[in-house]
Design an enzyme around this catalytic site. Structure first.
Site, PDB file in Angstrom:
ATOM      1  N   ARG A 266     -29.362  19.695   8.534  1.00 41.26           N
ATOM      2  CA  ARG A 266     -30.163  18.583   9.039  1.00 41.26           C
ATOM      3  C   ARG A 266     -30.356  17.845   7.868  1.00 41.26           C
ATOM      4  O   ARG A 266     -31.391  16.607   8.243  1.00 41.26           O
ATOM      5  CB  ARG A 266     -31.454  19.278   9.501  1.00 41.26           C
ATOM      6  CG  ARG A 266     -31.282  19.958  10.852  1.00 41.26           C
ATOM      7  CD  ARG A 266     -32.643  20.805  11.464  1.00 41.26           C
ATOM      8  NE  ARG A 266     -33.049  21.734  10.171  1.00 41.26           N
ATOM      9  CZ  ARG A 266     -34.116  22.179  10.182  1.00 41.26           C
ATOM     10  NH1 ARG A 266     -35.082  21.895  10.758  1.00 41.26           N
ATOM     11  NH2 ARG A 266     -34.231  23.196   9.259  1.00 41.26           N
ATOM     12  N   CYS A 267     -29.924  18.062   6.634  1.00 40.50           N
ATOM     13  CA  CYS A 267     -30.240  17.274   5.671  1.00 40.50           C
ATOM     14  C   CYS A 267     -29.011  16.136   5.310  1.00 40.50           C
ATOM     15  O   CYS A 267     -28.044  16.597   5.229  1.00 40.50           O
ATOM     16  CB  CYS A 267     -30.390  18.043   4.356  1.00 40.50           C
ATOM     17  SG  CYS A 267     -30.301  17.020   2.610  1.00 40.50           S
ATOM     18  N   SER A 268     -29.345  14.784   5.246  1.00 44.45           N
ATOM     19  CA  SER A 268     -28.414  13.683   5.054  1.00 44.45           C
ATOM     20  C   SER A 268     -27.785  14.002   3.934  1.00 44.45           C
ATOM     21  O   SER A 268     -26.574  13.783   4.052  1.00 44.45           O
ATOM     22  CB  SER A 268     -29.185  12.594   5.372  1.00 44.45           C
ATOM     23  OG  SER A 268     -29.921  12.261   3.963  1.00 44.45           O
TER      24      SER A 268
ATOM     25  N   ARG B   7     -25.183  16.640   4.253  1.00 42.45           N
ATOM     26  CA  ARG B   7     -24.144  16.414   5.250  1.00 42.45           C
ATOM     27  C   ARG B   7     -23.021  15.382   4.469  1.00 42.45           C
ATOM     28  O   ARG B   7     -21.780  15.370   4.516  1.00 42.45           O
ATOM     29  CB  ARG B   7     -24.523  15.754   6.384  1.00 42.45           C
ATOM     30  CG  ARG B   7     -25.291  16.439   7.492  1.00 42.45           C
ATOM     31  CD  ARG B   7     -25.612  16.025   8.735  1.00 42.45           C
ATOM     32  NE  ARG B   7     -26.071  14.725   8.795  1.00 42.45           N
ATOM     33  CZ  ARG B   7     -27.377  14.461   8.699  1.00 42.45           C
ATOM     34  NH1 ARG B   7     -28.396  15.534   8.918  1.00 42.45           N
ATOM     35  NH2 ARG B   7     -28.087  13.206   8.549  1.00 42.45           N
TER      36      ARG B   7
END
Length: 113
Positions: A10-12, A15
């Site tokens: 969920r963390c940019s 990712r």
């Protein structure tokens, strides 16, 4: 080479770091650290590899940090807080054998490959 990423999908930044590794042709072991929390020993090992104190590996803006009264805590208490509440661990952490890097910015992990 043993390459692992402590990942939060969920963390940019997490990712982006994983994508960067994959674009380099690398296939890291993806550890969803919030579901599979690292042990105190693993966190201490990463702190040693990063050469930082425990607070520098923590997300001090999280409500859990304040709720647990960690502002004045030190050393082992901070490590144990990360074990008990892995959401407090800054992400992503990339570990390559005996080296580690925080993926902030994602390109910083390239130094340990």
């Amino acid at each position: 080479m043993s390459l692992t990423i402590w990942h939060n999908p969920r963390c940019s930044k997490s990712r982006q770091t994983l994508t960067l590794l994959e674009e380099k042709g690398l296939k890291p072991t993806v550890r969803l650290y919030q579901e599979d929390a690292p042990s105190a020993a693993e966190i201490r090992d990463v702190l040693t590899m990063l050469d930082i104190d425990p607070r520098a590996l923590m997300r001090t803006g999280e409500a859990e940090y304040k709720d647990q009264g960690l502002k004045d805590a030190e050393g082992d208490a901070l490590v144990q807080a990360m074990v008990n509440t892995p959401k407090l661990i800054e992400r992503p952490v990339v570990i390559n054998d005996n080296k580690a890097a925080l993926g902030r910015p994602p390109e910083s992990v390239l130094d340990i490959l």
